[in-house]
Design an enzyme around this catalytic site. Structure first.
Site, short mmCIF file in Angstrom:
data_model
loop_
_atom_site.label_atom_id
_atom_site.label_comp_id
_atom_site.label_asym_id
_atom_site.label_seq_id
_atom_site.Cartn_x
_atom_site.Cartn_y
_atom_site.Cartn_z
N CYS A 49 0.84 -1.20 0.00
CA CYS A 49 0.00 0.00 0.00
C CYS A 49 0.88 1.25 0.00
O CYS A 49 2.10 1.18 0.06
CB CYS A 49 -0.92 -0.04 1.22
SG CYS A 49 -2.32 1.11 1.17
N GLU A 71 -4.56 13.08 4.10
CA GLU A 71 -4.91 13.26 2.69
C GLU A 71 -6.33 13.79 2.55
O GLU A 71 -7.22 13.43 3.31
CB GLU A 71 -4.78 11.94 1.93
CG GLU A 71 -3.35 11.47 1.80
CD GLU A 71 -3.22 10.17 1.05
OE1 GLU A 71 -2.09 9.81 0.71
OE2 GLU A 71 -4.24 9.50 0.80
N SER A 123 -4.53 12.49 -1.83
CA SER A 123 -4.38 11.11 -2.25
C SER A 123 -3.97 11.07 -3.72
O SER A 123 -4.24 12.01 -4.47
CB SER A 123 -5.72 10.39 -2.07
OG SER A 123 -5.75 9.20 -2.82
#
Length: 560
Positions: A125, A448, A474
Site C-alpha cells: 500500500c 490526505e 491522495s
C-alpha cells in the site's frame, strides 16, 4: 578464497560467546548447516484488513521458498501498515504518513537487532512503499523490493470502476447524479480482490518510481497481485538476493542521484501522485542524496505527461501491463534520451541492459501517448511558491482543469468543516477552498484530502473551484488542487492568516500562488495570530509532531 556472504549474521551464529543467541536459533528448528547460511530478512507489510496487503503473507512464503532453494536462510517478519482507503476522511488519517516512518524504523530495527545479511521487502500500500525503501537505504545491506501488485478493475453494469468511483459516489448521490441503490452497488463492486488501488494512485506511482530507481525487478510495478507473474517474481527472489550478496551490490550503489532523476521522469510521464514528492525526498534523505522540491520542477519543465491513467484519465495499471508494462514505457523513454541507461539495478545489470529485450509499446495503444502528442507538454506536478507558500507547495495540474485559477478564499480550519459546507451548499463556484491546520504537525500527520476532492468532483464542482491545503492529497485526488503548503498553518505560515473573501491567484504557468494583500495587512494579521494547541498529547502522534520535518523536506523524522 570463497566470498563470505553471511558477514552480518555470523556475528551471532559463529561467535562462541553468543551461545544464547545460537540456542534460540536452534530452538526455531535451525540445524548446523543453517547456522552457516546467510540470513535473509523477508519483511512483509501483511495484515488482513486491506485489499492492498491481505495477500502479502502468501507472497512472503513464496519468497522464503525461493530464498531457501539458493542455500540461504529466509527469516520472515511483518511490520505495521495503515490503509489510507479505510482511514480516509476520519481522524485515522493522522496515522497514515507517520506509518511510513514507523515501517522504516521497524524494518531497520529487526534487521539491525537480528543481524540479517540481506532484505527482501514486500510492501502493498501507499506508505508501505517508501517506508520499505527508507529502511533499505538506512541499512545499506543487499536487498530489494517486491511490490505486492495492483488490483484488477471492478465492474459495474459492464463498465470498469475502482476505489475512486466509490469515493466519488457519495458526492454523486448528494447531487442526484446516482441513486442510493447505485451508490451501494458501486461500493460493493469497486474492489474485486487483492491488490493496490488500480489507477496511478500513490502505491502504483511509488512502485513505478522504485522500478525506475532499479530497486525492484523489471515488471514488478505493473504485475497484478493475483497473477501467475507475481508468483514468478517471488520465485526469482532467491537468485536475485544471492547475486546481490555475491556481487556486494548495496542500495546506495543503486539509489544514486541519476537513479532518482529516472524515477522523477517516469512518475511525471505516468501522471503520478503528489505524494511522490514527499516520498522521493524521504527516500533520497535515507541514502544522503541531495534532492529538493526544486528538482521536481526542473524535471516537470522538460517532461510531458503521456499516460492516460485514472484518476483523471481512463485506464488502470492492469491495462498497461497487458500491452508491455512499465518496462515498455521506460524503453520508449530510454530511446528518447530521457532516462540514464547506465544506472545499476538489483538484477546486477544496468537499466539499459534490463530493457534491451523488452518489446516496444504497440503503435496503436491509447494508454501511453506518443512524445509528439502528449496529454500535457510539461509535468503535472508543479512546485508553486509565493506569499501563500514561501517555502513551496505542490500542485497537481493535468491540464484538464486549466492552468490558472483566480477566486476568493473560503476558509476552513479542518477537513470536516469543509465537508459539512459542501453538504449544505456553502461552497460556490469561484471559491478557492482553503483547508488548513492539516499539515505534518498541525494535522497531525498531514492527512490526505481525498474525501473533500471526491466530494467536489462528485458534486460537479471540479471545474469551478480550487482547493489549497497544508495537508496532502491522495493519488486518487484530481481537480485544481494545491497541497503541501509550507510553512504550515500550525507554524504560523501564511495559510493560517487567510480570511474569507481574500483574492487568491494560482498560476501554474508561472508557478506562483499569491493572495492579494499588502505587506502591511499581512504583518498586521501575523501580529494577531496565536499558535493552536497540539492535537496529540500522548503517544506516537505526539512524538511525530516533535520530530517531523516540513513537507518541503519530505516529512522525515530523523533530521538533525
Amino acid at each position: 578464497m570463497k566470498k563470505v556472504l553471511n558477514k552480518y549474521s555470523r556475528r551471532l551464529t559463529e561467535d562462541k560467546s553468543q551461545g544464547a543467541s545460537q540456542a534460540m536459533l536452534y530452538g526455531t528448528e535451525m540445524n548446523d548447516a543453517d547456522m552457516h547460511k546467510p540470513q535473509i530478512g523477508i519483511g512483509s507489510v501483511w495484515y488482513e484488513g486491506n485489499t492492498c496487503n491481505m495477500h502479502l503473507n502468501q507472497l512472503a512464503q513464496f519468497v522464503k521458498d525461493s530464498v531457501e532453494k539458493e542455500n540461504l536462510k529466509g527469516m520472515r517478519f511483518n511490520t505495521i501498515g495503515v490503509s489510507d482507503g479505510i482511514s480516509m476522511g476520519t481522524d485515522g488519517m493522522s496515522y497514515s504518513l507517520q506509518s511510513r516512518d514507523l515501517i522504516a524504523d521497524s524494518i531497520e530495527t529487526v534487521m539491525s537487532a537480528h543481524w540479517y545479511d540481506g532484505l527482501v521487502s514486500i510492501p502493498g500500500c501507499d506508505k508501505n512503499m517508501p517506508g520499505c525503501m527508507m529502511a533499505l537505504g538506512r541499512l545499506n545491506r543487499p536487498g530489494f523490493v517486491i511490490y505486492g501488485g495492483t488490483i484488477q478493475a471492478g465492474v459495474m453494469r459492464g463498465k470498469p470502476i475502482d476505489i475512486v468511483t466509490a469515493f466519488q459516489s457519495y458526492g454523486a448521490c448528494l447531487s442526484g447524479q446516482i441513486t442510493e441503490q447505485e451508490r451501494q452497488e458501486t461500493i460493493k463492486k469497486a474492489c474485486p480482490g487483492a491488490g493496490a488501488c488500480g489507477g496511478m494512485y500513490t502505491a502504483n506511482t511509488m512502485a513505478c518510481a522504485i522500478e525506475a530507481l532499479g530497486m525492484s525487478l523489471p515488471f514488478s510495478s505493473s504485475t497484478s497481485a493475483t497473477s501467475v507473474e507475481k508468483v514468478q517474481e517471488c520465485d526469482k527472489a532467491g537468485e536475485t538476493i544471492k547475486n546481490l550478496l555475491e556481487l556486494d551490490i548495496k542500495p546506495r550503489d543503486i539509489m544514486t542521484r541519476k537513479a532518482f532523476e529516472n524515477a522523477m521522469v517516469l512518475i511525471t510521464v505516468m501522471g503520478g501522485s503528489t505524494n511522490a514528492v514527499l516520498h522521493l525526498l524521504a527516500m533520497a534523505s535515507s541514502v544522503d542524496v541531495d534532492l529538493s522540491i526544486d528538482d521536481f520542477q526542473e524535471i516537470a519543465n522538460k517532461t510531458p505527461v503521456l499516460a492516460d491513467f485514472k484518476p483523471s484519465g481512463k485506464y488502470v495499471m492492469a491495462n498497461l501491463h497487458a500491452i508491455g508494462g512499465t518496462p515498455a514505457v521506460m524503453k520508449m523513454l530510454l530511446k528518447a534520451g530521457m532516462l540514464h541507461g547506465d544506472c545499476l539495478t538489483v538484477t546486477g545489470k544496468t537499466l539499459a541492459e534490463n530493457l534491451e529485450n523488452v518489446a516496444d509499446l504497440p503503435e496503436d495503444n491509447t494508454i501511453i501517448h506518443k512524445l509528439d502528442n502528449p496529454i500535457k507538454k510539461t509535468g503535472h506536478l508543479q512546485i508553486l511558491k509565493g506569499n501563500v507558500a514561501p517555502e513551496g507547495s505542490v500542485a497537481k495540474i493535468t491540464g484538464k482543469e486549466g492552468e490558472i485559477f483566480e477566486g476568493v478564499a473560503n476558509v476552513f480550519d479542518s477537513e470536516e468543516e469543509m465537508v459539512a459546507a459542501v453538504e449544505t451548499g456553502k461552497v460556490k463556484k469561484g471559491d478557492v477552498i482553503v483547508i488548513r491546520y492539516e499539515g505534518p504537525k498541525g494535522g497531525p500527520g498531514m492527512p490526505e484530502m481525498l474525501k473533500p476532492t471526491s466530494l467536489i468532483m462528485g458534486a460537479g464542482l471540479g471545474q469551478d473551484v480550487a482547493l489549497i491545503t497544508d495537508g496532502r492529497f491522495s493519488g486518487g485526488s484530481h481537480g485544481f488542487i494545491v497541497g503541501h503548503i509550507t510553512p504550515e498553518a500550525y507554524e504560523g505560515g501564511m495559510i493560517a492568516l487567510l480570511e474569507n473573501g481574500d483574492k487568491i491567484t494560482i498560476d501554474a504557468i508561472n508557478n506562483v500562488i499569491n493572495v492579494d494583500l499588502s505587506d502591511q495587512e499581512i504583518a498586521q494579521r501575523k501580529s494577531k495570530w496565536r499558535a493552536s494547541k497540539q492535537k496529540a498529547s500522548r503517544g506516537t502522534l505526539k512524538k511525530y509532531i516533535k520530530t517531523v520535518s516540513s513537507a518541503s523536506t519530505g516529512c522525515v523524522t530523523d533530521l538533525d
